[in-house]
Design an enzyme around this catalytic site. Structure first.
Site, PDB file in Angstrom:
ATOM      1  N   VAL A  72      20.881  85.636 -60.065  1.00 21.47           N
ATOM      2  CA  VAL A  72      19.916  86.703 -60.387  1.00 21.47           C
ATOM      3  C   VAL A  72      19.629  87.668 -59.675  1.00 21.47           C
ATOM      4  CG1 VAL A  72      17.980  87.351 -62.029  1.00 21.47           C
ATOM      5  CG2 VAL A  72      18.716  85.038 -62.158  1.00 21.47           C
ATOM      6  N   VAL A  73      19.803  89.033 -60.158  1.00 23.29           N
ATOM      7  CA  VAL A  73      19.564  89.975 -59.055  1.00 23.29           C
ATOM      8  C   VAL A  73      18.470  90.932 -59.576  1.00 23.29           C
ATOM      9  CG1 VAL A  73      20.658  92.322 -58.039  1.00 23.29           C
ATOM     10  CG2 VAL A  73      21.951  90.130 -58.869  1.00 23.29           C
ATOM     11  N   LYS A 107      19.123  89.260 -54.327  1.00 20.93           N
ATOM     12  CA  LYS A 107      19.932  88.344 -55.269  1.00 20.93           C
ATOM     13  C   LYS A 107      19.254  87.139 -55.199  1.00 20.93           C
ATOM     14  CE  LYS A 107      24.446  89.186 -55.062  1.00 20.93           C
ATOM     15  NZ  LYS A 107      25.776  89.119 -54.705  1.00 20.93           N
ATOM     16  N   GLY A 161      20.497  92.368 -63.067  1.00 28.98           N
ATOM     17  CA  GLY A 161      21.808  91.426 -63.354  1.00 28.98           C
ATOM     18  C   GLY A 161      21.674  90.047 -63.294  1.00 28.98           C
ATOM     19  N   ARG A 162      22.386  89.402 -64.095  1.00 27.68           N
ATOM     20  CA  ARG A 162      22.398  88.013 -64.127  1.00 27.68           C
ATOM     21  C   ARG A 162      23.676  87.473 -64.428  1.00 27.68           C
ATOM     22  NH1 ARG A 162      18.379  83.913 -65.786  1.00 27.68           N
ATOM     23  NH2 ARG A 162      16.919  85.606 -65.629  1.00 27.68           N
ATOM     24  N   GLY A 163      24.059  86.275 -63.622  1.00 31.66           N
ATOM     25  CA  GLY A 163      25.339  85.671 -63.838  1.00 31.66           C
ATOM     26  C   GLY A 163      25.171  84.226 -64.059  1.00 31.66           C
ATOM     27  N   SER A 164      26.395  83.483 -63.744  1.00 38.97           N
ATOM     28  CA  SER A 164      26.345  81.940 -64.180  1.00 38.97           C
ATOM     29  C   SER A 164      25.467  81.269 -63.321  1.00 38.97           C
ATOM     30  CB  SER A 164      27.557  81.295 -64.415  1.00 38.97           C
ATOM     31  OG  SER A 164      28.274  81.839 -63.144  1.00 38.97           O
ATOM     32  N   TYR A 165      25.211  81.743 -61.841  1.00 34.79           N
ATOM     33  CA  TYR A 165      24.527  80.953 -60.927  1.00 34.79           C
ATOM     34  C   TYR A 165      23.620  81.911 -60.023  1.00 34.79           C
ATOM     35  CZ  TYR A 165      27.068  82.609 -56.618  1.00 34.79           C
ATOM     36  OH  TYR A 165      27.419  83.408 -55.550  1.00 34.79           O
ATOM     37  N   ASP A 211      38.071  89.633 -54.474  1.00 32.91           N
ATOM     38  CA  ASP A 211      37.980  89.995 -55.790  1.00 32.91           C
ATOM     39  C   ASP A 211      37.625  91.489 -55.728  1.00 32.91           C
ATOM     40  OD1 ASP A 211      37.211  89.254 -58.395  1.00 32.91           O
ATOM     41  OD2 ASP A 211      35.170  88.550 -58.015  1.00 32.91           O
TER      42      ASP A 211
END
Length: 435
Positions: A106-107, A122, A100-104, A251
């Site tokens: 990486v997993v 993470k 997984g990868r997001g804006s800030y 969330d």
């Protein structure tokens, strides 16, 4: 199922971003006051690690990215033949693959070298105040839990990395200058002057979840009433546990509910606490939270529930399809989690989905149709508090009267009309047993 036309345009309406779709295809408003993309943390699997509160050298790993300074985590899927340890200290984990990868952040899926157990790792880059705030929020929430719960993701350890050195994070560690600088960065909302801006990372080691998230699990299988009932009980149990421990998740959505299948039966895990709020010790002098008048519940076992529902939160954050009406206004309590849970359960039972225009993924989520648009339920109720929700939505739904009434209560416009987490757990047990 909702789909989007490729010819979508963006405009700004009343300060909110709105997607409009031509050709009569329904559009989706994605207007959220504070919405930060975070990587889908594939987290789950218990692991015993050595307690290490001292700073120790880290093995340097050569990566394809020049800006990665890594770490005490060996990235085994990137050029293993080129790994040349700079020191004799062996990393405790080997990173197998990116999941997984997001804006800030990486997993990675990883393996503990001593035990061979799979874990999720993470990595969050603390290069800006908003990133530090999200990282610390997750750290504080997970480390504030004194006991484990089978439906809440377990944090095994958190490591702070800077200048090729690693230090295990501990809550309130005043001896760690790096930890204090992170807290100061978060509180001041700006970079701390006078400190070199070398890469700084927080590494979260957590359970690994091989079953994906709730979206993937539900939508890849045939409808199963027994699984639905089990998931509803697990979700309400998890939220009750969090609220009893003074944590508002803020969330809750299918993306942040992960599945473990190690026991043979699917076990839900509530994850991703980057927007969570620990309400312990809050008082009326706090600038963001203050006591809510008339809050609280009934019952001999609800002391913590009463406390958490006494505090108003003012940071409007979350994911728009699951946000309660009062969250859109920035004036809400822990009852907002109950609303989000109602949206999730309703969508799960009836398999109500939409296609997200950004990720192109099919996601579970209920909404209100308004012409060529779909509008989040919470936003629609805010605009029209007298609107009646049609539960169930589908004519052939097998939803029981008890569950229908419970969902209507969970999605009440007035937060005080919703059950608190403890009441919800009891009622959900009664509804699912009667089904």
């Amino acid at each position: 199922m909702l789909t989007f036309n490729k010819e979508e345009v963006m405009d700004i309406c009343d300060g909110k971003k709105r997607r409009q779709v031509s050709g009569g295809v329904r559009g989706c408003r994605r207007s959220v006051a504070v919405k930060m993309k975070r990587e889908a943390g594939k987290v789950l699997r218990s692991l015993t690690v050595e307690d290490n509160n001292r700073t120790e050298p880290m093995e340097e790993v050569e990566e394809e990215d020049d800006d990665d300074d890594d770490d005490c985590f060996s990235i085994s899927f990137l050029r293993n033949d080129r790994l040349e340890p700079a020191v004799a200290v062996s990393p405790r984990y080997s990173l197998l693959r990116e999941v997984g990868r997001g804006s800030y952040g990486v997993v990675y899926e990883a393996v503990a070298r001593k035990t061979g157990a799979r874990v999720a790792v993470k990595r969050l880059q603390c290069d800006a105040p908003e990133n530090v705030e999200l990282a610390l929020a997750e750290f504080w929430a997970l480390t504030s839990l004194e006991n484990r719960h089978q439906n809440v993701v377990q944090l095994e350890e958190c490591v702070l990395q800077k200048k090729g050195l690693a230090q295990k994070m501990s809550h309130g560690n005043k001896r760690s200058k790096q930890y204090l600088r992170l807290v100061e960065t978060s509180l001041k909302g700006e970079r701390i002057l006078g400190h070199p801006e070398e890469p700084c990372y927080l590494w979260f080691v957590m359970e690994f979840c091989e079953g994906g998230d709730l979206n993937q699990y539900i939508l890849s299988r045939r409808p199963d009433p027994q699984t639905n009932r089990s998931f509803m009980r697990q979700l309400t149990s998890a939220v009750a546990f969090l609220h009893k421990n003074n944590i508002v998740h803020r969330d809750l959505k299918p993306d942040n509910i992960l599945i473990s299948q190690k026991s043979g039966s699917p076990v839900l895990k509530v994850a991703d606490f980057g927007l969570s709020k620990v309400c312990a010790g809050l008082n009326s002098k706090n600038s963001e939270e203050r006591p809510a008048a008339g809050a609280g519940g009934r019952g001999s076992n609800q002391n913590n529930i009463i406390n958490i529902n006494k505090f108003w939160l003012s940071s409007a954050c979350g994911s728009d399809f699951y946000m309660a009406p009062e969250v859109w206004e920035g004036h809400y309590t822990a009852k907002a989690d109950i609303f989000a849970l109602g949206i999730i359960i309703w969508a799960m039972i009836e398999r109500i989905t939409f296609i997200d225009a950004e990720s192109k993924r099919e996601l579970l989520g209920t909404y209100i149709r308004q012409g060529t648009e779909i509008v989040p339920v919470g936003e629609a109720l805010l605009e029209n508090p007298k609107m009646v929700l049609h539960i169930p939505q589908k004519a052939r739904s097998s939803m029981s009267e008890g569950l229908k009434k419970l969902l209507q209560d969970m999605l009440a416009v007035n937060p005080q009309d919703r059950p608190d987490a403890f009441q919800l757990e009891v009622r959900m047990g009664q509804v699912t047993c009667a089904a």
